[in-house]
Design an enzyme around this catalytic site. Structure first.
Site, PDB file in Angstrom:
ATOM      1  N   LYS A   1     -12.149  -2.151   7.498  1.00  0.00           N
ATOM      2  CA  LYS A   1     -11.600  -2.920   8.487  1.00  0.00           C
ATOM      3  C   LYS A   1     -11.823  -2.628  10.004  1.00  0.00           C
ATOM      4  O   LYS A   1     -12.477  -3.456  10.596  1.00  0.00           O
ATOM      5  CB  LYS A   1     -10.103  -2.751   8.333  1.00  0.00           C
ATOM      6  CG  LYS A   1      -9.702  -3.145   6.706  1.00  0.00           C
ATOM      7  CD  LYS A   1      -8.041  -2.731   6.520  1.00  0.00           C
ATOM      8  CE  LYS A   1      -7.945  -2.572   5.316  1.00  0.00           C
ATOM      9  NZ  LYS A   1      -7.985  -3.976   4.322  1.00  0.00           N
TER      10      LYS A   1
ATOM     11  N   ASP B   1      -1.263   6.673   6.426  1.00  0.00           N
ATOM     12  CA  ASP B   1      -2.220   5.857   6.413  1.00  0.00           C
ATOM     13  C   ASP B   1      -2.639   4.995   7.521  1.00  0.00           C
ATOM     14  O   ASP B   1      -1.754   3.962   7.679  1.00  0.00           O
ATOM     15  CB  ASP B   1      -1.962   5.015   4.934  1.00  0.00           C
ATOM     16  CG  ASP B   1      -3.058   3.881   4.559  1.00  0.00           C
ATOM     17  OD1 ASP B   1      -3.945   3.570   5.330  1.00  0.00           O
ATOM     18  OD2 ASP B   1      -2.510   3.121   3.408  1.00  0.00           O
TER      19      ASP B   1
ATOM     20  N   TRP C   1       0.871  -1.320  -0.033  1.00  0.00           N
ATOM     21  CA  TRP C   1      -0.102   0.116  -0.070  1.00  0.00           C
ATOM     22  C   TRP C   1       0.837   1.373   0.118  1.00  0.00           C
ATOM     23  O   TRP C   1       0.446   2.316  -0.658  1.00  0.00           O
ATOM     24  CB  TRP C   1      -0.827  -0.092   1.183  1.00  0.00           C
ATOM     25  CG  TRP C   1      -1.943  -1.109   1.049  1.00  0.00           C
ATOM     26  CD1 TRP C   1      -1.873  -2.255   1.941  1.00  0.00           C
ATOM     27  CD2 TRP C   1      -2.791  -1.376  -0.038  1.00  0.00           C
ATOM     28  NE1 TRP C   1      -3.000  -3.325   1.367  1.00  0.00           N
ATOM     29  CE2 TRP C   1      -3.610  -2.634   0.249  1.00  0.00           C
ATOM     30  CE3 TRP C   1      -3.245  -0.756  -0.989  1.00  0.00           C
ATOM     31  CZ2 TRP C   1      -4.349  -3.291  -0.419  1.00  0.00           C
ATOM     32  CZ3 TRP C   1      -4.242  -1.187  -1.869  1.00  0.00           C
ATOM     33  CH2 TRP C   1      -4.746  -2.597  -1.594  1.00  0.00           C
TER      34      TRP C   1
HETATM   35  C1  LIG Z   1      -2.920  -0.209   4.431  1.00  0.00           C
HETATM   36  C2  LIG Z   1      -4.079  -0.149   3.455  1.00  0.00           C
HETATM   37  N1  LIG Z   1      -4.105   1.193   2.694  1.00  0.00           N
HETATM   38  C3  LIG Z   1      -4.732   1.418   1.741  1.00  0.00           C
HETATM   39  C4  LIG Z   1      -5.376   0.148   1.111  1.00  0.00           C
HETATM   40  C5  LIG Z   1      -6.472   0.407   0.092  1.00  0.00           C
HETATM   41  O1  LIG Z   1      -7.850   0.879   0.493  1.00  0.00           O
HETATM   42  P1  LIG Z   1      -9.079   1.022  -0.416  1.00  0.00           P
HETATM   43  O2  LIG Z   1      -9.392  -0.237  -1.145  1.00  0.00           O
HETATM   44  O3  LIG Z   1      -9.977   1.282   0.544  1.00  0.00           O
HETATM   45  O4  LIG Z   1      -8.653   1.895  -1.386  1.00  0.00           O
HETATM   46  C6  LIG Z   1      -5.885  -0.985   2.018  1.00  0.00           C
HETATM   47  C7  LIG Z   1      -6.516  -2.056   1.656  1.00  0.00           C
HETATM   48  O5  LIG Z   1      -6.477  -3.397   2.138  1.00  0.00           O
HETATM   49  C8  LIG Z   1      -5.018  -1.164   3.235  1.00  0.00           C
HETATM   50  O6  LIG Z   1      -4.923  -2.417   3.979  1.00  0.00           O
END
Ligand SMILES: Cc1ncc(COP(=O)(O)O)c(C=O)c1O
Length: 360
Positions: A196, A172, A103
């Site tokens: 989550k 994040d 991510w």
């Molecule tokens: C740490 C983290 N950041 C970003 C995301 C991406 O999230 P989204 O699907 O809401 O864009 C995730 C998805 O699992 C994640 O675990």
């Protein structure tokens, strides 16, 4: 009574049962309005109350004051990967990122599309099993901000300190928001997809210090500047009202348990149960990351062979424990222990792990 499994999915993931029950009870007639809150106008007083309470509870649980804006946006955390450099990366500046896994890497890629980008630390060559200390970061002088990912959902690592920096710190926190106490005041911006630890997919929580908001660049399309949604209390366009309502219920549930201190204690207990089995049976179960980088939320492990991993996942599913498969990019087993996962569910996995290895 519906038969519910222990759901270890990494997101969307399990929700607290009392929250689901309230959703069910209020579905047809939200507090005497004769309709569901998802059928109400987002300008109606009923929804306004939900919005206001969700903002207030967010600040309260994070221990933040009115100098922070709380926004409820759409597009997932992924949308924030793009919005952050669009809003905060000036032409003479560089966006600085700590790359601790999939991510973070995606966040870096979006920044590279928008402007100059620098990776202050990359765990790539080491297989992303390590979380760097502040001393390991290489931060250039013309940095606009420092971006970090507090929990790496796929690799199973977590940052267990709050970085110290003069720069606006942006995090994040999608997969560990409100799971433990942190010094949230150190962060200029925190964001997290709700699916989550905060509820249902469809809303992304963004918390931003006013000082950072004032630095939003001019000239962006209206809907892509944070200032728009901050000024309109996330009502510039029609918000994802139902996921925001669910988020509010989840926040009330967290508060009802005693806030972050209480939730942290439960989460510590849960991770100790699973890591305890891994460490006790290290000849069979192998943790995948450095000890002090272990995630409390997503516990990743390997078994002696891929065949055994497949068998483990299938047999666990057959007895009511689903979602234990590691992310497709890394394989193995992943036990996601978000806030809504009960101690009982975690104990059940631990019991199954011990039983499985004796039969294997
Ligand atoms: C740490 C983290 N950041 C970003 C995301 C991406 O999230 P989204 O699907 O809401 O864009 C995730 C998805 O699992 C994640 O675990």
């Amino acid at each position: 009574m519906a038969k519910r499994v222990f759901n270890f999915n990494a997101g969307p993931s399990t929700l607290p049962l009392p929250v689901l029950e309230t959703m069910r009870n209020e579905l047809l007639d939200y507090r005497g309005s004769g309709m569901s809150i998802m059928e109400a106008s987002h300008r109606a007083p009923e929804y306004d109350e939900v919005n206001e309470q969700a903002m207030a509870l967010t600040r309260e649980l994070l221990g933040l004051g009115d100098d922070y804006h709380v926004l409820f946006l759409t597009g997932g955390a992924s949308h924030q990967f793009a919005m952050i450099p669009m809003n905060f990366l000036g032409p003479d500046q560089v966006g600085v990122y700590v790359d601790t896994g999939t991510w973070s890497t995606k966040a870096v890629k979006e920044s590279q599309i928008i402007g100059r980008t620098h990776v202050a630390y990359s765990g790539k060559d080491g297989g992303y099993i390590h979380i760097p200390s502040d001393d390991e970061l290489d931060v250039p002088g013309d940095a606009a901000y420092l971006h970090t990912t507090t929990n790496n959902t796929i690799k199973g690592t977590q940052v267990h300190h709050d970085p110290v920096t003069e720069l606006p710190l942006i995090a994040d926190m999608s997969s560990d928001i409100l799971s433990m106490r942190r010094d949230f005041k150190r962060y200029s911006m925190i964001y997290a997809g709700a699916q989550k630890n905060l509820g249902a997919a469809g809303v992304t929580l963004v918390v931003m210090r006013d000082e950072l908001l004032q630095q939003c660049r001019d000239g962006l399309p209206t809907v892509l500047t944070y200032r728009t949604q901050a000024e309109k209390k996330s009502l510039y366009n029609t918000p994802p009202s139902y996921p925001i309502y669910v988020l509010k219920l989840v926040l009330e549930w967290i508060k009802g348990q005693g806030g972050l201190e209480a939730v942290e204690k439960i989460n510590a207990r849960k991770k100790d149960i699973i890591y305890g089995v891994i460490d006790e049976h290290a000849d069979f179960y192998r943790g995948t990351v450095e000890r002090d980088a272990r995630s409390w939320m997503n516990i990743t492990l390997r078994l002696p062979s891929e065949d055994l991993e497949k068998k483990f996942i299938a047999e666990a599913k057959a007895v009511g424990m689903v979602g234990l498969k590691g992310h497709r990019s890394v394989g193995g087993v992943r036990v996601s222990c978000y806030n809504a996962m009960t101690v009982e569910g975690v104990q059940e996995v631990a019991r199954f792990m011990k039983e499985f290895m004796t039969k294997a």
